[in-house]
Motif scaffolding. Structure first.
Motif, PDB file in Angstrom:
ATOM      1  N   TYR A   1       0.847  -1.198   0.000  1.00 11.49           N
ATOM      2  CA  TYR A   1       0.000   0.000   0.000  1.00 11.49           C
ATOM      3  C   TYR A   1       0.878   1.242   0.000  1.00 11.49           C
ATOM      4  O   TYR A   1       1.782   1.372   0.818  1.00 11.49           O
ATOM      5  CB  TYR A   1      -0.906   0.010   1.229  1.00 11.49           C
ATOM      6  CG  TYR A   1      -2.043  -0.970   1.111  1.00 11.49           C
ATOM      7  CD1 TYR A   1      -3.226  -0.588   0.491  1.00 11.49           C
ATOM      8  CD2 TYR A   1      -1.929  -2.265   1.582  1.00 11.49           C
ATOM      9  CE1 TYR A   1      -4.282  -1.479   0.355  1.00 11.49           C
ATOM     10  CE2 TYR A   1      -2.971  -3.163   1.455  1.00 11.49           C
ATOM     11  CZ  TYR A   1      -4.142  -2.770   0.842  1.00 11.49           C
ATOM     12  OH  TYR A   1      -5.169  -3.654   0.706  1.00 11.49           O
TER      13      TYR A   1
ATOM     14  N   VAL B   1      -0.079   6.200  -4.082  1.00 12.03           N
ATOM     15  CA  VAL B   1      -0.645   6.294  -5.431  1.00 12.03           C
ATOM     16  C   VAL B   1      -1.358   4.970  -5.724  1.00 12.03           C
ATOM     17  O   VAL B   1      -1.170   3.993  -4.996  1.00 12.03           O
ATOM     18  CB  VAL B   1       0.442   6.565  -6.507  1.00 12.03           C
ATOM     19  CG1 VAL B   1       0.937   7.998  -6.420  1.00 12.03           C
ATOM     20  CG2 VAL B   1       1.602   5.600  -6.370  1.00 12.03           C
ATOM     21  N   ASP B   2      -2.126   4.931  -6.793  1.00  8.33           N
ATOM     22  CA  ASP B   2      -2.980   3.772  -7.037  1.00  8.33           C
ATOM     23  C   ASP B   2      -2.284   2.567  -7.665  1.00  8.33           C
ATOM     24  O   ASP B   2      -2.936   1.603  -8.039  1.00  8.33           O
ATOM     25  CB  ASP B   2      -4.187   4.177  -7.899  1.00  8.33           C
ATOM     26  CG  ASP B   2      -5.309   4.774  -7.042  1.00  8.33           C
ATOM     27  OD1 ASP B   2      -5.548   4.235  -5.948  1.00  8.33           O
ATOM     28  OD2 ASP B   2      -5.912   5.771  -7.462  1.00  8.33           O
ATOM     29  N   GLY B   3      -0.968   2.624  -7.820  1.00 13.33           N
ATOM     30  CA  GLY B   3      -0.271   1.487  -8.394  1.00 13.33           C
ATOM     31  C   GLY B   3       1.021   1.939  -9.038  1.00 13.33           C
ATOM     32  O   GLY B   3       1.552   3.007  -8.712  1.00 13.33           O
TER      33      GLY B   3
ATOM     34  N   LYS C   1      -2.091   4.183 -15.025  1.00 17.08           N
ATOM     35  CA  LYS C   1      -1.823   3.048 -14.138  1.00 17.08           C
ATOM     36  C   LYS C   1      -1.621   1.795 -14.985  1.00 17.08           C
ATOM     37  O   LYS C   1      -2.379   1.550 -15.914  1.00 17.08           O
ATOM     38  CB  LYS C   1      -2.985   2.860 -13.174  1.00 17.08           C
ATOM     39  CG  LYS C   1      -2.712   1.778 -12.149  1.00 17.08           C
ATOM     40  CD  LYS C   1      -3.785   1.741 -11.095  1.00 17.08           C
ATOM     41  CE  LYS C   1      -5.036   1.058 -11.634  1.00 17.08           C
ATOM     42  NZ  LYS C   1      -6.167   1.176 -10.700  1.00 17.08           N
TER      43      LYS C   1
ATOM     44  N   ARG D   1      -0.891  -1.010  -4.539  1.00 19.94           N
ATOM     45  CA  ARG D   1      -2.150  -0.270  -4.555  1.00 19.94           C
ATOM     46  C   ARG D   1      -2.151   0.808  -3.493  1.00 19.94           C
ATOM     47  O   ARG D   1      -1.204   0.927  -2.723  1.00 19.94           O
ATOM     48  CB  ARG D   1      -3.305  -1.249  -4.348  1.00 19.94           C
ATOM     49  CG  ARG D   1      -3.198  -2.024  -3.044  1.00 19.94           C
ATOM     50  CD  ARG D   1      -4.136  -3.201  -3.004  1.00 19.94           C
ATOM     51  NE  ARG D   1      -5.495  -2.782  -3.296  1.00 19.94           N
ATOM     52  CZ  ARG D   1      -6.567  -3.538  -3.076  1.00 19.94           C
ATOM     53  NH1 ARG D   1      -6.425  -4.745  -2.549  1.00 19.94           N
ATOM     54  NH2 ARG D   1      -7.775  -3.110  -3.365  1.00 19.94           N
ATOM     55  N   SER D   2      -3.217   1.586  -3.449  1.00 19.63           N
ATOM     56  CA  SER D   2      -3.256   2.703  -2.525  1.00 19.63           C
ATOM     57  C   SER D   2      -4.076   2.384  -1.292  1.00 19.63           C
ATOM     58  O   SER D   2      -5.123   1.740  -1.386  1.00 19.63           O
ATOM     59  CB  SER D   2      -3.847   3.931  -3.217  1.00 19.63           C
ATOM     60  OG  SER D   2      -4.102   4.927  -2.255  1.00 19.63           O
TER      61      SER D   2
ATOM     62  N   SER E   1      -7.569   4.583  -1.364  1.00 23.55           N
ATOM     63  CA  SER E   1      -8.709   4.330  -2.250  1.00 23.55           C
ATOM     64  C   SER E   1      -9.002   2.835  -2.245  1.00 23.55           C
ATOM     65  O   SER E   1      -8.206   2.045  -1.745  1.00 23.55           O
ATOM     66  CB  SER E   1      -8.385   4.777  -3.684  1.00 23.55           C
ATOM     67  OG  SER E   1      -7.563   3.815  -4.311  1.00 23.55           O
TER      68      SER E   1
ATOM     69  N   HIS F   1      -9.314   1.202  -5.121  1.00 22.04           N
ATOM     70  CA  HIS F   1      -9.039   0.742  -6.479  1.00 22.04           C
ATOM     71  C   HIS F   1      -8.084  -0.445  -6.525  1.00 22.04           C
ATOM     72  O   HIS F   1      -7.192  -0.566  -5.693  1.00 22.04           O
ATOM     73  CB  HIS F   1      -8.434   1.872  -7.311  1.00 22.04           C
ATOM     74  CG  HIS F   1      -9.288   3.092  -7.361  1.00 22.04           C
ATOM     75  ND1 HIS F   1     -10.635   3.033  -7.585  1.00 22.04           N
ATOM     76  CD2 HIS F   1      -8.981   4.399  -7.209  1.00 22.04           C
ATOM     77  CE1 HIS F   1     -11.132   4.257  -7.580  1.00 22.04           C
ATOM     78  NE2 HIS F   1     -10.138   5.117  -7.339  1.00 22.04           N
ATOM     79  N   THR F   2      -8.283  -1.288  -7.540  1.00 22.50           N
ATOM     80  CA  THR F   2      -7.308  -2.328  -7.840  1.00 22.50           C
ATOM     81  C   THR F   2      -6.063  -1.633  -8.357  1.00 22.50           C
ATOM     82  O   THR F   2      -6.155  -0.660  -9.104  1.00 22.50           O
ATOM     83  CB  THR F   2      -7.864  -3.256  -8.942  1.00 22.50           C
ATOM     84  OG1 THR F   2      -9.113  -3.762  -8.499  1.00 22.50           O
ATOM     85  CG2 THR F   2      -6.909  -4.404  -9.211  1.00 22.50           C
ATOM     86  N   GLY F   3      -4.888  -2.121  -7.972  1.00 20.41           N
ATOM     87  CA  GLY F   3      -3.659  -1.453  -8.375  1.00 20.41           C
ATOM     88  C   GLY F   3      -2.960  -2.178  -9.504  1.00 20.41           C
ATOM     89  O   GLY F   3      -3.578  -2.543 -10.497  1.00 20.41           O
TER      90      GLY F   3
ATOM     91  N   TYR G   1      -2.109  10.704  -3.469  1.00 21.55           N
ATOM     92  CA  TYR G   1      -2.836  10.945  -2.220  1.00 21.55           C
ATOM     93  C   TYR G   1      -1.961  11.500  -1.116  1.00 21.55           C
ATOM     94  O   TYR G   1      -2.341  12.393  -0.388  1.00 21.55           O
ATOM     95  CB  TYR G   1      -3.489   9.645  -1.729  1.00 21.55           C
ATOM     96  CG  TYR G   1      -4.420   9.014  -2.718  1.00 21.55           C
ATOM     97  CD1 TYR G   1      -5.749   9.418  -2.806  1.00 21.55           C
ATOM     98  CD2 TYR G   1      -3.976   8.020  -3.586  1.00 21.55           C
ATOM     99  CE1 TYR G   1      -6.607   8.838  -3.711  1.00 21.55           C
ATOM    100  CE2 TYR G   1      -4.824   7.436  -4.495  1.00 21.55           C
ATOM    101  CZ  TYR G   1      -6.139   7.835  -4.560  1.00 21.55           C
ATOM    102  OH  TYR G   1      -6.976   7.262  -5.470  1.00 21.55           O
TER     103      TYR G   1
END
Ligand code: ASP
Ligand code: MG
Length: 427
Positions: A173, A176-178, A192, A230-231, A234, A236-238, A422
């Motif tokens: 984690y 950022v989302d990935g 991403k 992943r983040s 959030s 979201h899938t990373g 983030y």
């Protein structure tokens, strides 16, 4: 039911509020029926602050004591996180690296994990608890000295533990989302990446992408650990780092690999030029033996054609700027013996790397890269290539523009709006 390792970086546990938020996430996974082992970094900028403190009391802090100091950061976050989880009615047990059985060599400040004896972790899981492990630290086998794994080392702890307990996935984690096609802090239109191979991720990490540490990816590759970046901010899938083939979608064949995975950049290197080197057999060996003996790892090397009249040539190479003065001092000491004229040092360089397994079989990748830099008015100072990477050195202050230009030239810009950062620190 799955066995999951979750690693939370410093920005995910920066303060009490953040720790409570992460605790909720962990409790949720546990309540859903999964077995969870958590690896945690020091809160926010704690490691930097401890380093600062050490440098205030001594210009050259002994590395053994430095490690004892730095491991305190992760001990704080692991204890607080375990308390926050317990407060939600889920049992949690915190372990230092030593208690978790992380055995390393004795290279203080950059120790390598040689074994993980995960008895305590298994015991905690058997008792129905979440195991919380302090990242970035271990202990030497024979002397029980506390060690650290190098900056960003908690990622390696997480992957090593995932390998040791044969976890189904290691979730990293971050803020950022990935993994993105470029650092979203520099290229807001970065995309991403859904899936990336270990080989590509290794080259991205080695070329300066900070989202995952190099050793973490090496370890993951060696032990076949599926890494999901992943983040924690959030749902979201990373990005999945794996060599498993992409499952085909309904009615389609397997997806074709994109040619380019991403553009990495690195601002941490410097360039040394050895000027007026006699162009005879053995001088390059002498130069790089000297550098190696001073413990410095080099990156790119360029040797010029020697001038016919003088029989002299110039050799330039790049190295971590942090090691620059050490290498200069070592080379200066052998100037007479090797017979070169002088040394030049330049730490205002930047390195851009284009990475992608598809370039093995696609012509024109370098040409397009150089064309993009030309159109942006950016001069190339050095070039190096591998099978799946092309790297160039530019002026440091042109690096961001270079990354954006190349990202656009390879069609990597997203059309779906800007990437979210983030936390802001990349931890
Ligand atoms: N706290 C350590 C660092 O800042 C380790 C980590 O965050 O992974 O480098
Ligand atoms: Mg990190």
């Amino acid at each position: 039911m799955a066995l999951i390792v979750q690693k939370y970086g410093g920005s995910s546990v920066a303060d009490a509020t953040a720790i409570k938020r992460v605790a909720h996430r962990i409790a949720e996974a546990k309540r859903a029926g999964d077995d969870v082992v958590v690896v945690v970094s020091a809160m926010g900028d704690t490691t930097d602050e401890l380093l600062d403190l050490a440098n205030q009391v001594s210009p050259k802090p002994p590395s053994r004591e430095m490690d004892i100091l730095l491991t305190a950061g992760e001990r704080i976050s692991m204890a607080l996180l375990a308390m926050a989880i317990a407060n939600l009615g889920v049992e949690a047990q915190a372990f230092t690296g030593q208690q978790a059985g992380v055995i390393t060599d004795d290279a203080h400040g950059k120790a390598r994990i040689i074994d993980v004896k995960a008895g305590r972790i298994h015991q905690a899981l058997d008792e129905g608890a979440v195991a919380i492990v302090a990242g970035f630290q271990g202990v030497t086998e024979h002397t029980n000295d506390v060690t650290t794994l190098g900056r960003g080392g908690s990622d390696t702890t997480a992957v090593a533990i995932a390998a040791a307990i044969d976890a189904d996935v290691c979730e990293i984690y971050t803020d950022v989302d990935g993994v993105f096609t470029a650092d979203p802090r520099i290229v807001p239109t970065a995309r991403k990446i859904a899936r990336i191979t270990y080989e590509e991720m290794l080259d991205m990490a080695a070329s300066g992408a900070k989202v995952l540490g190099l050793r973490c990816v090496e370890y993951g590759r060696r032990h076949g650990v599926r890494i999901h970046v992943r983040s924690s901010f959030s749902g979201h899938t990373g990005t999945l780092v794996t060599d498993e083939p992409q499952p085909a979608l309904e009615g389609e064949g397997t997806m074709e690999q994109p040619i380019i995975a991403g553009v990495a950049h690195d601002r941490s290197e410097a360039k040394i030029t050895v000027v007026g080197v006699p162009d005879v057999p053995g001088t390059a060996a002498q130069i790089f033996e000297t550098v190696a003996a001073s413990g410095v790892n080099i990156d790119m090397i360029v040797q010029n054609v020697s001038a016919a009249q003088t029989g002299l040539t110039d050799i330039s190479f790049t190295l971590p700027a942090a090691d620059g003065q050490r290498a200069i001092a070592a080379l200066d000491a052998v100037r007479g013996a090797i017979g070169f004229a002088s040394l030049q040092y330049d730490d205002t360089i930047g390195k851009l790397s284009l990475v992608g397994a598809g370039m093995k079989s696609h012509p024109g990748v370098s040409a397009r890269l150089f064309g993009a830099l030309r159109d942006a008015g950016i001069n190339i100072e050095m070039i190096s290539t591998s099978e799946i990477r092309v790297s160039v050195v530019t002026r440091a202050d042109q690096l961001d523009d270079a990354v954006r230009a190349v990202h656009t030239a390879f069609g990597l810009d997203s059309t779906e709006g800007e990437a979210v950062v983030y936390g802001g620190t990349g931890r």
